[in-house]
Scaffold this motif. Structure first.
Motif, PDB file in Angstrom:
ATOM      1  N   ILE A  46     100.017 -42.346 102.307  1.00  0.00           N
ATOM      2  CA  ILE A  46     100.732 -41.156 101.853  1.00  0.00           C
ATOM      3  C   ILE A  46     101.119 -41.309 100.383  1.00  0.00           C
ATOM      4  O   ILE A  46     100.759 -40.489  99.540  1.00  0.00           O
ATOM      5  CB  ILE A  46     101.994 -40.919 102.697  1.00  0.00           C
ATOM      6  N   TYR A  47     101.880 -42.341 100.080  1.00  0.00           N
ATOM      7  CA  TYR A  47     102.307 -42.652  98.725  1.00  0.00           C
ATOM      8  C   TYR A  47     102.386 -44.166  98.580  1.00  0.00           C
ATOM      9  O   TYR A  47     102.564 -44.882  99.560  1.00  0.00           O
ATOM     10  CB  TYR A  47     103.708 -42.083  98.437  1.00  0.00           C
ATOM     11  N   TYR A  48     102.278 -44.644  97.342  1.00  0.00           N
ATOM     12  CA  TYR A  48     102.532 -46.042  97.078  1.00  0.00           C
ATOM     13  C   TYR A  48     103.203 -46.197  95.725  1.00  0.00           C
ATOM     14  O   TYR A  48     103.107 -45.329  94.864  1.00  0.00           O
ATOM     15  CB  TYR A  48     101.258 -46.882  97.171  1.00  0.00           C
ATOM     16  N   GLU A  62     100.395 -34.345 100.392  1.00  0.00           N
ATOM     17  CA  GLU A  62     100.933 -32.985 100.481  1.00  0.00           C
ATOM     18  C   GLU A  62     101.972 -32.864 101.581  1.00  0.00           C
ATOM     19  O   GLU A  62     101.732 -33.245 102.728  1.00  0.00           O
ATOM     20  CB  GLU A  62      99.791 -31.991 100.739  1.00  0.00           C
ATOM     21  N   GLY A  63     103.132 -32.316 101.219  1.00  0.00           N
ATOM     22  CA  GLY A  63     104.204 -32.127 102.189  1.00  0.00           C
ATOM     23  C   GLY A  63     105.156 -33.304 102.278  1.00  0.00           C
ATOM     24  O   GLY A  63     106.077 -33.306 103.091  1.00  0.00           O
ATOM     25  N   TYR A  64     104.932 -34.313 101.448  1.00  0.00           N
ATOM     26  CA  TYR A  64     105.780 -35.512 101.417  1.00  0.00           C
ATOM     27  C   TYR A  64     106.303 -35.744 100.008  1.00  0.00           C
ATOM     28  O   TYR A  64     105.683 -35.322  99.041  1.00  0.00           O
ATOM     29  CB  TYR A  64     104.993 -36.750 101.853  1.00  0.00           C
ATOM     30  N   SER A  65     107.437 -36.446  99.902  1.00  0.00           N
ATOM     31  CA  SER A  65     107.916 -36.886  98.598  1.00  0.00           C
ATOM     32  C   SER A  65     108.573 -38.252  98.751  1.00  0.00           C
ATOM     33  O   SER A  65     109.013 -38.613  99.837  1.00  0.00           O
ATOM     34  CB  SER A  65     108.908 -35.884  97.991  1.00  0.00           C
ATOM     35  N   VAL A  66     108.613 -39.008  97.643  1.00  0.00           N
ATOM     36  CA  VAL A  66     109.195 -40.350  97.654  1.00  0.00           C
ATOM     37  C   VAL A  66     110.006 -40.564  96.389  1.00  0.00           C
ATOM     38  O   VAL A  66     109.939 -39.793  95.441  1.00  0.00           O
ATOM     39  CB  VAL A  66     108.114 -41.455  97.735  1.00  0.00           C
ATOM     40  N   SER A  67     110.764 -41.653  96.401  1.00  0.00           N
ATOM     41  CA  SER A  67     111.444 -42.112  95.195  1.00  0.00           C
ATOM     42  C   SER A  67     111.433 -43.630  95.224  1.00  0.00           C
ATOM     43  O   SER A  67     111.329 -44.241  96.278  1.00  0.00           O
ATOM     44  CB  SER A  67     112.879 -41.585  95.119  1.00  0.00           C
ATOM     45  N   ARG A  68     111.535 -44.238  94.033  1.00  0.00           N
ATOM     46  CA  ARG A  68     111.599 -45.706  93.955  1.00  0.00           C
ATOM     47  C   ARG A  68     112.605 -46.057  92.855  1.00  0.00           C
ATOM     48  O   ARG A  68     112.257 -46.471  91.759  1.00  0.00           O
ATOM     49  CB  ARG A  68     110.228 -46.296  93.646  1.00  0.00           C
ATOM     50  N   LEU A  76     110.999 -42.096 102.173  1.00  0.00           N
ATOM     51  CA  LEU A  76     109.992 -41.036 102.287  1.00  0.00           C
ATOM     52  C   LEU A  76     110.649 -39.791 102.861  1.00  0.00           C
ATOM     53  O   LEU A  76     111.298 -39.869 103.914  1.00  0.00           O
ATOM     54  CB  LEU A  76     108.866 -41.477 103.228  1.00  0.00           C
ATOM     55  N   THR A  77     110.484 -38.660 102.200  1.00  0.00           N
ATOM     56  CA  THR A  77     110.981 -37.392 102.723  1.00  0.00           C
ATOM     57  C   THR A  77     109.806 -36.578 103.240  1.00  0.00           C
ATOM     58  O   THR A  77     108.826 -36.355 102.524  1.00  0.00           O
ATOM     59  CB  THR A  77     111.741 -36.597 101.651  1.00  0.00           C
ATOM     60  N   VAL A  78     109.916 -36.183 104.495  1.00  0.00           N
ATOM     61  CA  VAL A  78     108.929 -35.304 105.108  1.00  0.00           C
ATOM     62  C   VAL A  78     109.491 -33.894 104.975  1.00  0.00           C
ATOM     63  O   VAL A  78     110.546 -33.571 105.545  1.00  0.00           O
ATOM     64  CB  VAL A  78     108.709 -35.664 106.589  1.00  0.00           C
ATOM     65  N   GLN A  82     105.056 -29.879 105.271  1.00  0.00           N
ATOM     66  CA  GLN A  82     104.072 -30.724 105.973  1.00  0.00           C
ATOM     67  C   GLN A  82     103.721 -30.037 107.294  1.00  0.00           C
ATOM     68  O   GLN A  82     104.596 -29.867 108.162  1.00  0.00           O
ATOM     69  CB  GLN A  82     104.641 -32.124 106.197  1.00  0.00           C
ATOM     70  N   LYS A  83     102.468 -29.675 107.474  1.00  0.00           N
ATOM     71  CA  LYS A  83     102.076 -28.831 108.603  1.00  0.00           C
ATOM     72  C   LYS A  83     102.101 -29.552 109.944  1.00  0.00           C
ATOM     73  O   LYS A  83     102.401 -28.953 110.975  1.00  0.00           O
ATOM     74  CB  LYS A  83     100.682 -28.261 108.347  1.00  0.00           C
ATOM     75  N   ASN A  84     101.763 -30.794 109.984  1.00  0.00           N
ATOM     76  CA  ASN A  84     101.726 -31.550 111.245  1.00  0.00           C
ATOM     77  C   ASN A  84     102.488 -32.861 111.080  1.00  0.00           C
ATOM     78  O   ASN A  84     101.883 -33.929 111.013  1.00  0.00           O
ATOM     79  CB  ASN A  84     100.279 -31.848 111.654  1.00  0.00           C
TER      80      ASN A  84
END
Lengths: 113, 109
Positions: A46-48, A62-68, A76-78, A82-84
């Motif tokens: 999803i993200y790295y 798509e449909g996700y966000s992150v922070s570091r 991780l924020t859903v 996010q469709k599914n």
């Protein structure tokens, strides 16, 4: 004891709500990852993030966000976009040094009702 | 495109030996990992190969042939606790892991 923690283990949410999954590591690893696992499929990235305050989209961002903001934490924020979202979410970390083995947290199973 | 192929499911008998195969096609190659995943749990690291040949680690061994794009995981003296999925993953030229769908291993008494 060094390791990776994810919370909660099980999470339920209603459609249309955003939800944030926690991932914390005390292994002093530079790199952190979020994967999604669906039945019968391989892990999908999803993200790295390879360093604090920097992250890149994976194959299914798509449909996700992150922070570091901290080395130890990679939430991780859903989002409702996010469709599914129902899936098993796995966080991993690695040292960034060869052979850069990834170590996983216990996972969070998200169910959208 | 990049692809990892491994059998969906295998069955073996307690005490026996089983070989789980994995073939990969990636843009560049920087090594191959095997992980074990019990149902509902996280994957745990088993082995890493980057050079051709066999790496032995107790009851588990992993083999790599770079020229053939092929690896296998060999499990000896099978125990009931070895019932799990085994995931093969290859590291491409960008050091991204490409994951197979996993092989579910069923051990029968």
């Amino acid at each position: 004891d060094g390791g990776i923690t994810q919370s909660p283990k099980y999470l339920f949410r209603k459609e249309g709500q955003n939800v944030t999954l926690s991932c914390e590591q005390n292994l002093n690893h530079d790199a952190m990852y979020w994967y999604r696992q669906d039945p019968g499929q391989g892990l999908r990235l999803i993200y790295y993030s390879q360093i604090v305050n920097d992250f890149q989209k994976g194959d299914i961002a798509e449909g996700y966000s992150v922070s570091r903001e901290k080395k130890e934490s990679f939430p991780l924020t859903v989002t409702s976009a996010q469709k599914n979202p129902t899936a098993f979410y796995l966080c991993a970390s690695s040292s960034g040094r060869d052979p850069d083995t990834q170590y996983f947290g216990p996972g969070t199973r998200l169910t959208v009702l | 495109g990049q692809n990892i192929d491994q059998p969906t499911e295998m069955t073996a008998t307690e005490g026996a030996i089983v070989q789980i195969n994995c073939t990969y096609q990636t843009s560049g190659f920087n090594g191959l990992f095997w992980y074990q995943q019990h149902a509902g749990e996280a994957p745990t690291f088993l082995s890493y190969n980057v050079l051709d040949g066999l790496e032995e680690k107790g009851r588990f061994s992993s083999f790599l042939s770079r020229s053939k794009g092929y690896s296998y995981l060999l499990l000896k003296e099978l125990q009931m606790k070895d019932s799990a999925s085994y995931l093969c993953a290859a590291l491409d030229s960008n050091y991204q892991l490409i994951w197979g769908a996993g092989t579910k291993l069923i051990i029968k008494p």
